[in-house]
Write a protein that holds these residues in place. Sequence first.
Motif, PDB file in Angstrom:
ATOM      1  N   SER A 126      -5.250  -5.486 -35.591  1.00  0.00           N
ATOM      2  CA  SER A 126      -5.168  -4.730 -34.352  1.00  0.00           C
ATOM      3  C   SER A 126      -4.081  -5.315 -33.467  1.00  0.00           C
ATOM      4  O   SER A 126      -3.531  -6.366 -33.753  1.00  0.00           O
ATOM      5  CB  SER A 126      -6.511  -4.759 -33.626  1.00  0.00           C
ATOM      6  N   GLU A 127      -3.811  -4.628 -32.393  1.00  0.00           N
ATOM      7  CA  GLU A 127      -2.684  -5.009 -31.547  1.00  0.00           C
ATOM      8  C   GLU A 127      -3.068  -6.045 -30.499  1.00  0.00           C
ATOM      9  O   GLU A 127      -4.067  -5.925 -29.818  1.00  0.00           O
ATOM     10  CB  GLU A 127      -2.125  -3.765 -30.851  1.00  0.00           C
ATOM     11  N   SER A 128      -2.248  -7.065 -30.384  1.00  0.00           N
ATOM     12  CA  SER A 128      -2.395  -8.067 -29.332  1.00  0.00           C
ATOM     13  C   SER A 128      -0.995  -8.483 -28.901  1.00  0.00           C
ATOM     14  O   SER A 128      -0.167  -8.834 -29.737  1.00  0.00           O
ATOM     15  CB  SER A 128      -3.181  -9.272 -29.850  1.00  0.00           C
ATOM     16  N   LYS A 129      -0.730  -8.421 -27.604  1.00  0.00           N
ATOM     17  CA  LYS A 129       0.592  -8.766 -27.096  1.00  0.00           C
ATOM     18  C   LYS A 129       0.472  -9.907 -26.087  1.00  0.00           C
ATOM     19  O   LYS A 129      -0.425  -9.903 -25.243  1.00  0.00           O
ATOM     20  CB  LYS A 129       1.259  -7.554 -26.445  1.00  0.00           C
ATOM     21  N   SER A 130       1.383 -10.874 -26.197  1.00  0.00           N
ATOM     22  CA  SER A 130       1.359 -12.041 -25.314  1.00  0.00           C
ATOM     23  C   SER A 130       2.569 -12.035 -24.394  1.00  0.00           C
ATOM     24  O   SER A 130       3.659 -11.589 -24.767  1.00  0.00           O
ATOM     25  CB  SER A 130       1.340 -13.329 -26.141  1.00  0.00           C
ATOM     26  N   TYR A 131       2.349 -12.555 -23.181  1.00  0.00           N
ATOM     27  CA  TYR A 131       3.414 -12.674 -22.189  1.00  0.00           C
ATOM     28  C   TYR A 131       3.327 -14.057 -21.541  1.00  0.00           C
ATOM     29  O   TYR A 131       2.322 -14.757 -21.673  1.00  0.00           O
ATOM     30  CB  TYR A 131       3.277 -11.587 -21.115  1.00  0.00           C
ATOM     31  N   CYS A 132       4.374 -14.427 -20.835  1.00  0.00           N
ATOM     32  CA  CYS A 132       4.398 -15.694 -20.091  1.00  0.00           C
ATOM     33  C   CYS A 132       4.079 -16.881 -21.003  1.00  0.00           C
ATOM     34  O   CYS A 132       3.220 -17.711 -20.684  1.00  0.00           O
ATOM     35  CB  CYS A 132       3.421 -15.670 -18.920  1.00  0.00           C
ATOM     36  N   GLY A 134       2.423 -17.070 -23.680  1.00  0.00           N
ATOM     37  CA  GLY A 134       1.033 -17.092 -24.133  1.00  0.00           C
ATOM     38  C   GLY A 134       0.002 -17.201 -23.039  1.00  0.00           C
ATOM     39  O   GLY A 134      -1.198 -17.234 -23.327  1.00  0.00           O
ATOM     40  N   LYS A 135       0.420 -17.240 -21.775  1.00  0.00           N
ATOM     41  CA  LYS A 135      -0.551 -17.345 -20.680  1.00  0.00           C
ATOM     42  C   LYS A 135      -1.324 -16.049 -20.468  1.00  0.00           C
ATOM     43  O   LYS A 135      -2.416 -16.061 -19.890  1.00  0.00           O
ATOM     44  CB  LYS A 135       0.159 -17.741 -19.380  1.00  0.00           C
ATOM     45  N   ILE A 136      -0.745 -14.934 -20.904  1.00  0.00           N
ATOM     46  CA  ILE A 136      -1.424 -13.638 -20.807  1.00  0.00           C
ATOM     47  C   ILE A 136      -1.469 -13.024 -22.190  1.00  0.00           C
ATOM     48  O   ILE A 136      -0.456 -12.953 -22.880  1.00  0.00           O
ATOM     49  CB  ILE A 136      -0.683 -12.681 -19.859  1.00  0.00           C
ATOM     50  N   GLU A 137      -2.651 -12.588 -22.587  1.00  0.00           N
ATOM     51  CA  GLU A 137      -2.801 -11.914 -23.871  1.00  0.00           C
ATOM     52  C   GLU A 137      -3.531 -10.599 -23.649  1.00  0.00           C
ATOM     53  O   GLU A 137      -4.684 -10.575 -23.246  1.00  0.00           O
ATOM     54  CB  GLU A 137      -3.592 -12.787 -24.852  1.00  0.00           C
ATOM     55  N   MET A 138      -2.834  -9.505 -23.893  1.00  0.00           N
ATOM     56  CA  MET A 138      -3.414  -8.172 -23.733  1.00  0.00           C
ATOM     57  C   MET A 138      -3.950  -7.715 -25.086  1.00  0.00           C
ATOM     58  O   MET A 138      -3.229  -7.720 -26.081  1.00  0.00           O
ATOM     59  CB  MET A 138      -2.366  -7.183 -23.227  1.00  0.00           C
ATOM     60  N   GLU A 140      -5.297  -4.735 -27.140  1.00  0.00           N
ATOM     61  CA  GLU A 140      -5.423  -3.279 -27.245  1.00  0.00           C
ATOM     62  C   GLU A 140      -5.413  -2.615 -25.870  1.00  0.00           C
ATOM     63  O   GLU A 140      -5.909  -1.506 -25.711  1.00  0.00           O
ATOM     64  CB  GLU A 140      -6.723  -2.915 -27.975  1.00  0.00           C
ATOM     65  N   ASN A 141      -4.922  -3.319 -24.870  1.00  0.00           N
ATOM     66  CA  ASN A 141      -4.886  -2.820 -23.495  1.00  0.00           C
ATOM     67  C   ASN A 141      -6.271  -2.461 -22.935  1.00  0.00           C
ATOM     68  O   ASN A 141      -6.383  -1.706 -21.971  1.00  0.00           O
ATOM     69  CB  ASN A 141      -3.959  -1.606 -23.363  1.00  0.00           C
ATOM     70  N   VAL A 142      -7.333  -2.999 -23.541  1.00  0.00           N
ATOM     71  CA  VAL A 142      -8.679  -2.745 -23.025  1.00  0.00           C
ATOM     72  C   VAL A 142      -9.320  -4.028 -22.506  1.00  0.00           C
ATOM     73  O   VAL A 142     -10.366  -3.987 -21.859  1.00  0.00           O
ATOM     74  CB  VAL A 142      -9.594  -2.104 -24.090  1.00  0.00           C
ATOM     75  N   ALA A 143      -8.727  -5.154 -22.780  1.00  0.00           N
ATOM     76  CA  ALA A 143      -9.222  -6.446 -22.298  1.00  0.00           C
ATOM     77  C   ALA A 143      -8.024  -7.378 -22.181  1.00  0.00           C
ATOM     78  O   ALA A 143      -6.944  -7.091 -22.705  1.00  0.00           O
ATOM     79  CB  ALA A 143     -10.269  -7.027 -23.238  1.00  0.00           C
ATOM     80  N   ALA A 144      -8.204  -8.491 -21.486  1.00  0.00           N
ATOM     81  CA  ALA A 144      -7.090  -9.419 -21.297  1.00  0.00           C
ATOM     82  C   ALA A 144      -7.598 -10.846 -21.154  1.00  0.00           C
ATOM     83  O   ALA A 144      -8.657 -11.086 -20.568  1.00  0.00           O
ATOM     84  CB  ALA A 144      -6.273  -9.038 -20.059  1.00  0.00           C
ATOM     85  N   LEU A 145      -6.839 -11.779 -21.715  1.00  0.00           N
ATOM     86  CA  LEU A 145      -7.117 -13.204 -21.580  1.00  0.00           C
ATOM     87  C   LEU A 145      -6.019 -13.829 -20.727  1.00  0.00           C
ATOM     88  O   LEU A 145      -4.829 -13.637 -20.981  1.00  0.00           O
ATOM     89  CB  LEU A 145      -7.145 -13.878 -22.951  1.00  0.00           C
ATOM     90  N   PHE A 146      -6.424 -14.585 -19.694  1.00  0.00           N
ATOM     91  CA  PHE A 146      -5.486 -15.280 -18.822  1.00  0.00           C
ATOM     92  C   PHE A 146      -5.714 -16.783 -18.970  1.00  0.00           C
ATOM     93  O   PHE A 146      -6.824 -17.268 -18.752  1.00  0.00           O
ATOM     94  CB  PHE A 146      -5.687 -14.855 -17.367  1.00  0.00           C
ATOM     95  N   ARG A 147      -4.668 -17.501 -19.338  1.00  0.00           N
ATOM     96  CA  ARG A 147      -4.766 -18.947 -19.530  1.00  0.00           C
ATOM     97  C   ARG A 147      -4.166 -19.671 -18.332  1.00  0.00           C
ATOM     98  O   ARG A 147      -3.082 -19.335 -17.858  1.00  0.00           O
ATOM     99  CB  ARG A 147      -4.047 -19.369 -20.816  1.00  0.00           C
ATOM    100  N   ASN A 148      -4.886 -20.694 -17.868  1.00  0.00           N
ATOM    101  CA  ASN A 148      -4.432 -21.524 -16.749  1.00  0.00           C
ATOM    102  C   ASN A 148      -4.141 -20.684 -15.514  1.00  0.00           C
ATOM    103  O   ASN A 148      -3.213 -20.965 -14.747  1.00  0.00           O
ATOM    104  CB  ASN A 148      -3.181 -22.322 -17.146  1.00  0.00           C
ATOM    105  N   ALA A 149      -4.936 -19.629 -15.313  1.00  0.00           N
ATOM    106  CA  ALA A 149      -4.745 -18.730 -14.176  1.00  0.00           C
ATOM    107  C   ALA A 149      -5.545 -19.220 -12.972  1.00  0.00           C
ATOM    108  O   ALA A 149      -6.491 -20.011 -13.104  1.00  0.00           O
ATOM    109  CB  ALA A 149      -5.177 -17.321 -14.550  1.00  0.00           C
TER     110      ALA A 149
END
Length: 518
Positions: A126-132, A134-138, A140-149
Amino acid sequence: MALKKIATKRNISALMLLLLMQVLLTYVGVWVALDSKNYDSYPGKLKRQDMAVAFSTQNGGKTATTGVPLLQTNLTTTLGAKDNSSHLKTSPKSKLKSENLANVTKEHLVGKVQVSGSKWLLHLFSESKSYCNGKIEMIENVAALFRNAVIDPSLGSAQAQSRANVKDVLLQKELLEFYRLKKGYLKVDDCSDVPAPKNVQIDGGKSDHIKEFNKAVEISTNAADVTHRYDGDFVIMMTRYEYANVYWTVIDLYDAFLMMRFYNRTFNSTDLLLFDAHPLTKLDEIFDGVFRRVIRPRDLTQPTRFRNLVQCFHRGKSPVLRKILQPLPLVNEFRSQVMLAMKIELQPLADRKRRCAENTLNVLFIWRRNYVAHPRNPAGVVARKISNEDELLNITRRNFPKYSVVGEQLDKYPVKRQLEVMGNVDIMVSMHGAAFGFVIFMQEGSGVLEMWPKGDPGNWHMEYLARRNRLYYKSWQNNDEKNEDRRMKATKVSTQIVKDAVKGLSESVCSKYLKDPL
């Protein structure tokens, strides 16, 4: 001679084709065998759960090409399922036809639940996209993980007081119990590559709390001067609706569990941030009992960093709300992990074999009675009661003298006791109500009778929850107005109906043991 050579070549080709087909059939047979044993997964999408775990273990926990750990990839296809929340607005058309048990009984063995064939082959990843970095992981655009936020509690507020006593806030407007957030409430700082805002928007459908959350997220290239850290490693954020309702509480708990397992966590290593200001109810005990810690926004008194903060998918994406006859993913693990966390001992299923042989099954009648559960119903009036409770108990005990037959108003007891009762019952009988949400904690192969007053349009939710949990299910609806007490909102249930239903469910529950004596 030439014809003989051609014939020989054709025979060799045919032989090779047969060998190839045999190899393919053997391969498919192995997957089918694995598929039939994987009771804890979605037949259409989660068939490689165990294989993924094994592969991840053997390969040092390597991740799939999308960057999501292999344990996680299968669940995401479920979380991204079509939103069927429109079914929550029930109508006569939304309920499966209810039939009188005295005539034609509606009974379902979940072992016959239809599966999706080989479609799961199309859902390996399935789809998972990371930004910053790896600090943000989206997901399937239905949930999100924020690291060190960072959460800044000064930028969020609710007018109601969380954990208030229900009786102290009667008639309080529900709108006051939800948080309003300002930009920067959740900040991801020190981000060298700031993504476009649309890339970090969670698809919440019509969910107001997801919209509120989306507008509150701020991403900055600067490092925030925040040194205070939350002491938990993994926190799930969730906003509850119908918080005093068993069915929706079970869905919230199950969805949080899926999010937890998605990241290969356990209850004792996961905290829950209940992002609301609802009054305290008895059902809060189930969250407090399973998670390492449960917190509310007002527990945060200063800007605080979180190592791993997950915004859970909104309720409309819950697998429970999919109107399909496929077993719920990881439902056996969910049930066992909740019971373990709550320190509830269950009778082993092997004991049911003995109870069947000795005719000593456990039958539970759940009574619906008035009680104050939330501010919007200060009188605590409950519909769909049974007016002849004692009569039903007596007729059942008379016809099944060795059975353990009890009637309980479950909401009088602590949640732990409620789950203990539900987890050890063989047959449950009740008028339709939220308590049916607890059937998810009944052990596989148990029986359920759901009853309805005359004229009630009903819905499909409890039936599907029972069937997808591999339970035997029967339903009955009264069709005689004389049996309805509209003032007391109670129905007189036919003793013959209950006797026949308990007999039929007993035969179903014990059917697997008939040819396998003690």
